[in-house]
Write a protein that holds these residues in place. Structure first.
Motif, PDB file in Angstrom:
ATOM      1  N   MET A 121     -21.878  -4.622   4.520  1.00 58.67           N
ATOM      2  CA  MET A 121     -21.051  -5.683   5.095  1.00 58.67           C
ATOM      3  C   MET A 121     -19.902  -5.142   5.939  1.00 58.67           C
ATOM      4  O   MET A 121     -19.326  -5.866   6.747  1.00 58.67           O
ATOM      5  N   LEU A 122     -19.537  -3.882   5.750  1.00 62.29           N
ATOM      6  CA  LEU A 122     -18.383  -3.303   6.422  1.00 62.29           C
ATOM      7  C   LEU A 122     -18.794  -2.411   7.578  1.00 62.29           C
ATOM      8  O   LEU A 122     -19.816  -1.726   7.525  1.00 62.29           O
ATOM      9  N   SER A 123     -17.977  -2.402   8.622  1.00 62.86           N
ATOM     10  CA  SER A 123     -18.182  -1.466   9.725  1.00 62.86           C
ATOM     11  C   SER A 123     -17.707  -0.084   9.299  1.00 62.86           C
ATOM     12  O   SER A 123     -17.009   0.075   8.290  1.00 62.86           O
ATOM     13  N   ALA A 124     -18.057   0.930  10.082  1.00 59.58           N
ATOM     14  CA  ALA A 124     -17.620   2.296   9.771  1.00 59.58           C
ATOM     15  C   ALA A 124     -16.093   2.371   9.739  1.00 59.58           C
ATOM     16  O   ALA A 124     -15.507   3.013   8.855  1.00 59.58           O
ATOM     17  N   GLU A 125     -15.436   1.707  10.687  1.00 59.20           N
ATOM     18  CA  GLU A 125     -13.970   1.732  10.725  1.00 59.20           C
ATOM     19  C   GLU A 125     -13.383   1.055   9.488  1.00 59.20           C
ATOM     20  O   GLU A 125     -12.414   1.563   8.906  1.00 59.20           O
ATOM     21  N   GLU A 126     -13.953  -0.056   9.079  1.00 64.53           N
ATOM     22  CA  GLU A 126     -13.464  -0.751   7.890  1.00 64.53           C
ATOM     23  C   GLU A 126     -13.652   0.096   6.638  1.00 64.53           C
ATOM     24  O   GLU A 126     -12.792   0.125   5.751  1.00 64.53           O
ATOM     25  N   LYS A 127     -14.783   0.779   6.549  1.00 71.31           N
ATOM     26  CA  LYS A 127     -15.025   1.653   5.402  1.00 71.31           C
ATOM     27  C   LYS A 127     -13.974   2.748   5.321  1.00 71.31           C
ATOM     28  O   LYS A 127     -13.392   3.006   4.252  1.00 71.31           O
ATOM     29  N   ILE A 128     -13.718   3.402   6.439  1.00 69.15           N
ATOM     30  CA  ILE A 128     -12.748   4.499   6.449  1.00 69.15           C
ATOM     31  C   ILE A 128     -11.351   3.981   6.125  1.00 69.15           C
ATOM     32  O   ILE A 128     -10.597   4.616   5.373  1.00 69.15           O
ATOM     33  N   ASN A 129     -10.998   2.821   6.660  1.00 70.58           N
ATOM     34  CA  ASN A 129      -9.686   2.241   6.353  1.00 70.58           C
ATOM     35  C   ASN A 129      -9.533   1.970   4.854  1.00 70.58           C
ATOM     36  O   ASN A 129      -8.494   2.243   4.253  1.00 70.58           O
ATOM     37  N   ARG A 130     -10.577   1.434   4.255  1.00 71.78           N
ATOM     38  CA  ARG A 130     -10.504   1.137   2.821  1.00 71.78           C
ATOM     39  C   ARG A 130     -10.446   2.424   1.990  1.00 71.78           C
ATOM     40  O   ARG A 130      -9.711   2.509   1.004  1.00 71.78           O
ATOM     41  N   LEU A 131     -11.228   3.403   2.392  1.00 72.50           N
ATOM     42  CA  LEU A 131     -11.206   4.683   1.671  1.00 72.50           C
ATOM     43  C   LEU A 131      -9.838   5.348   1.799  1.00 72.50           C
ATOM     44  O   LEU A 131      -9.325   5.932   0.836  1.00 72.50           O
ATOM     45  N   ASN A 132      -9.233   5.248   2.977  1.00 76.08           N
ATOM     46  CA  ASN A 132      -7.882   5.781   3.151  1.00 76.08           C
ATOM     47  C   ASN A 132      -6.888   5.046   2.260  1.00 76.08           C
ATOM     48  O   ASN A 132      -5.973   5.653   1.687  1.00 76.08           O
ATOM     49  N   GLY A 133      -7.067   3.736   2.145  1.00 75.26           N
ATOM     50  CA  GLY A 133      -6.193   2.959   1.277  1.00 75.26           C
ATOM     51  C   GLY A 133      -6.342   3.350  -0.176  1.00 75.26           C
ATOM     52  O   GLY A 133      -5.352   3.470  -0.910  1.00 75.26           O
ATOM     53  N   MET A 134      -7.579   3.585  -0.603  1.00 73.69           N
ATOM     54  CA  MET A 134      -7.814   4.023  -1.979  1.00 73.69           C
ATOM     55  C   MET A 134      -7.166   5.381  -2.230  1.00 73.69           C
ATOM     56  O   MET A 134      -6.589   5.620  -3.303  1.00 73.69           O
ATOM     57  N   GLU A 135      -7.231   6.271  -1.249  1.00 73.78           N
ATOM     58  CA  GLU A 135      -6.613   7.589  -1.423  1.00 73.78           C
ATOM     59  C   GLU A 135      -5.096   7.472  -1.522  1.00 73.78           C
ATOM     60  O   GLU A 135      -4.454   8.196  -2.301  1.00 73.78           O
ATOM     61  N   ALA A 136      -4.505   6.562  -0.740  1.00 76.09           N
ATOM     62  CA  ALA A 136      -3.053   6.376  -0.797  1.00 76.09           C
ATOM     63  C   ALA A 136      -2.617   5.924  -2.183  1.00 76.09           C
ATOM     64  O   ALA A 136      -1.626   6.412  -2.732  1.00 76.09           O
ATOM     65  N   VAL A 137      -3.369   4.992  -2.768  1.00 79.07           N
ATOM     66  CA  VAL A 137      -3.039   4.518  -4.118  1.00 79.07           C
ATOM     67  C   VAL A 137      -3.280   5.626  -5.135  1.00 79.07           C
ATOM     68  O   VAL A 137      -2.477   5.837  -6.051  1.00 79.07           O
ATOM     69  N   LEU A 138      -4.374   6.353  -4.988  1.00 80.26           N
ATOM     70  CA  LEU A 138      -4.701   7.436  -5.920  1.00 80.26           C
ATOM     71  C   LEU A 138      -3.633   8.519  -5.931  1.00 80.26           C
ATOM     72  O   LEU A 138      -3.176   8.948  -6.999  1.00 80.26           O
ATOM     73  N   CYS A 139      -3.228   8.972  -4.766  1.00 79.57           N
ATOM     74  CA  CYS A 139      -2.356  10.147  -4.680  1.00 79.57           C
ATOM     75  C   CYS A 139      -0.874   9.812  -4.766  1.00 79.57           C
ATOM     76  O   CYS A 139      -0.086  10.637  -5.226  1.00 79.57           O
ATOM     77  N   LYS A 140      -0.488   8.603  -4.354  1.00 79.37           N
ATOM     78  CA  LYS A 140       0.934   8.266  -4.302  1.00 79.37           C
ATOM     79  C   LYS A 140       1.293   7.050  -5.139  1.00 79.37           C
ATOM     80  O   LYS A 140       2.458   6.708  -5.255  1.00 79.37           O
ATOM     81  N   ASP A 141       0.275   6.388  -5.684  1.00 74.44           N
ATOM     82  CA  ASP A 141       0.499   5.186  -6.482  1.00 74.44           C
ATOM     83  C   ASP A 141       1.320   4.167  -5.705  1.00 74.44           C
ATOM     84  O   ASP A 141       2.260   3.568  -6.225  1.00 74.44           O
ATOM     85  N   VAL A 142       0.966   3.956  -4.442  1.00 77.02           N
ATOM     86  CA  VAL A 142       1.693   3.019  -3.585  1.00 77.02           C
ATOM     87  C   VAL A 142       1.297   1.584  -3.897  1.00 77.02           C
ATOM     88  O   VAL A 142       0.253   1.330  -4.501  1.00 77.02           O
ATOM     89  N   PRO A 143       2.096   0.590  -3.485  1.00 74.46           N
ATOM     90  CA  PRO A 143       1.748  -0.816  -3.712  1.00 74.46           C
ATOM     91  C   PRO A 143       0.422  -1.165  -3.051  1.00 74.46           C
ATOM     92  O   PRO A 143       0.106  -0.682  -1.967  1.00 74.46           O
ATOM     93  N   ALA A 144      -0.351  -1.997  -3.699  1.00 76.28           N
ATOM     94  CA  ALA A 144      -1.653  -2.398  -3.185  1.00 76.28           C
ATOM     95  C   ALA A 144      -2.051  -3.696  -3.860  1.00 76.28           C
ATOM     96  O   ALA A 144      -1.453  -4.101  -4.856  1.00 76.28           O
TER      97      ALA A 144
END
Length: 295
Positions: A66-89
């Motif tokens: 359902m997701l485009s390549a750009e959407e996938k990468i954006n979501r994966l980047n968001g997951m990494e931000a939460v994983l590594c920095k515990d940022v708001p999400a």
């Protein structure tokens, strides 16, 4: 902890998170090999489950139809931000897996690389659909599979001498999975993990994976990859001997046996005619044979 308004607004942007969870419909029962099984000690099991849940979510993102390549990468980047920095999400189950794994890593001291390396592989899956050579595929396995072994070894405080055998086993499991799913991967995701140089050598094209049965030339390629897997499984035999933790040692032994059984099944059965699977007998035999490593 990043708490600035600009960061929060960026993470809540729908281009990164979308409006709903993305699931492939896969579950633990679909896996060939035990993940977080009862062989893992009770106190460590929640940490293994946290890692598995995170890995499943990011895998689902990378494999989403359902997701485009750009959407996938954006979501994966968001997951990494939460994983590594515990940022708001967003307070959502898929995103929560990253926050829970962050807490697990802080508690156990396990390296964040065991998860961020997976993200490297899944970002690659979002944009790369072909592999020129076995060497290129092995490099992919370095990020898509080997970190799982590193996580378990790190969690159990095992030494660096276990890494080569673990990498051999994890790479074996990954390529076995590619052989199992070679037709489905092409149909659903447009991906082919079978090295293109082997195909060219044997006058095979990617579309031959869509046939109902495996041709002689394609079977030659499969067997060549299985020869390499056999060598990896031979190297992986050292893993139980090198593993100090008794429970993890038993788990490693079981998985080595299962990898060997699946490799043999893929030699004897046709992955284009249907998904080649381990039998209950394979699992039982592997478990019983492995108990000698529990002593």
């Amino acid at each position: 902890m990043i708490s600035s308004q600009s960061s929060k607004s960026h993470l809540y942007n729908s281009s990164i998170w979308g409006e709903e969870d993305v699931s492939s419909g896969k579950a633990a029962k679909d896996e060939n090999f035990p993940v977080g099984s009862l062989l893992i000690s009770r106190e460590l099991r929640p940490h293994v489950q946290a890692y598995y849940d995170f890995a499943r979510v990011i895998d689902d993102i990378a494999d989403s139809e359902m997701l485009s390549a750009e959407e996938k990468i954006n979501r994966l980047n968001g997951m990494e931000a939460v994983l590594c920095k515990d940022v708001p999400a967003p307070d959502r189950s898929d995103v929560w897996t990253a926050r829970r794994l962050h807490n697990s890593f802080i508690e156990t001291g396990v390296s964040f690389d065991t998860a961020t390396d997976l993200l490297i592989a899944f970002r690659q899956d979002a944009v790369k659909t072909r592999y020129k050579s076995l060497e290129e595929l092995i490099q992919y396995c370095r990020y898509s599979a080997n970190p799982v072994g590193h996580f378990l070894l790190n969690l159990h405080k095992e030494g660096p001498d276990t890494i080569p055998a673990s990498d051999a086993l994890c790479t074996s499991l990954q390529i076995l999975n590619h052989l199992q799913d070679c037709k489905t991967d092409l149909i659903k995701l447009g991906r082919c993990y079978i090295p293109l140089d082997l195909m060219q050598k044997h006058n095979v094209v990617v579309e031959d994976l869509l046939a109902d049965t495996t041709s002689f030339s394609l079977r030659t390629i499969f067997n060549s990859l299985l020869d390499y897997i056999d060598a990896l499984n031979k190297e992986a035999e050292d893993l139980p001997r090198l593993t100090r933790n008794r429970r993890l040692r038993l788990e490693a032994a079981v998985i080595v046996y299962l990898a060997k059984f699946l490799a043999q099944r893929l030699r004897n059965e046709d992955p284009l005619a249907g998904r080649v699977k381990l039998s209950k007998k394979d699992v039982l035999y592997s478990t019983l044979k492995s108990f000698r490593h529990f002593m």
